[in-house]
Scaffold this motif. Sequence first.
Motif, short mmCIF file in Angstrom:
data_model
loop_
_atom_site.label_atom_id
_atom_site.label_comp_id
_atom_site.label_asym_id
_atom_site.label_seq_id
_atom_site.Cartn_x
_atom_site.Cartn_y
_atom_site.Cartn_z
N GLU A 108 -38.83 25.00 -45.68
CA GLU A 108 -38.00 24.19 -44.78
C GLU A 108 -38.55 24.21 -43.36
O GLU A 108 -38.40 23.25 -42.62
N LEU A 110 -40.64 23.52 -40.46
CA LEU A 110 -41.64 22.47 -40.25
C LEU A 110 -42.96 23.00 -39.70
O LEU A 110 -44.03 22.51 -40.08
N LYS A 113 -44.69 24.60 -42.65
CA LYS A 113 -45.15 23.53 -43.54
C LYS A 113 -46.44 22.91 -43.00
O LYS A 113 -47.39 22.69 -43.74
N ARG A 114 -46.47 22.66 -41.69
CA ARG A 114 -47.66 22.09 -41.07
C ARG A 114 -48.86 23.01 -41.26
O ARG A 114 -49.96 22.57 -41.61
N ASP A 135 -45.68 13.90 -37.90
CA ASP A 135 -44.41 14.59 -38.16
C ASP A 135 -43.68 14.01 -39.36
O ASP A 135 -43.11 14.77 -40.16
N ASN A 136 -43.68 12.67 -39.50
CA ASN A 136 -42.98 12.07 -40.64
C ASN A 136 -43.61 12.47 -41.97
O ASN A 136 -42.93 12.58 -42.98
N LYS A 139 -42.35 16.10 -42.63
CA LYS A 139 -40.95 16.06 -43.05
C LYS A 139 -40.79 15.48 -44.45
O LYS A 139 -39.94 15.91 -45.22
N GLY A 140 -41.62 14.50 -44.79
CA GLY A 140 -41.48 13.79 -46.06
C GLY A 140 -42.25 14.40 -47.22
O GLY A 140 -42.25 13.85 -48.31
#
Length: 157
Positions: A108, A110, A113-114, A135-136, A139-140
């Motif tokens: 979760e 971000l 995740k990056r 960023d999208n 997130k996606g």
Amino acid sequence: MQYRMKKFQLTLEQIDGLLHRSDTGRFATINENGYPYVIAMHFVYFNNKIYMHGLPKGQKVDNLKRNSKVCFEVDELFGLLTDNIENACDTEAEYNSVVIIGNASLLEDLDYKREVLNKLVEKYTPQLVGKELPDNMIKGTAVIEVEIVECTGKYHK
């Protein structure tokens, strides 16, 4: 432990090497009917965990949300050992393999995740290292983290 596992175990260094150089692993979850569901996935071994990415919806995501217990496997086949055999049943394979049992979850955070997605870029598309991930996209994209509970490696030569 099976006899073959006792005699033909990979060392921790060999396991680590195989996890870093393998391109594809097989990710197994349990579906809603209690059956195994296995798919081939690109992955990265990072911080002593397995990470995979994909769409945020689908059977693998539904399965791991329902049951976090998963299995992950990688292998490399070097060839068949057929010299001096007269019976096809005596053919053996020369290989290395690693089986991981663990618990999976979706990342979760971000920023993390990056970081993981950048590790995947580094592994599979090194020519794109350093390009900012939108960023999208972060997130996606679903990023699956497998916390390793048990890891075994074996070989045959």
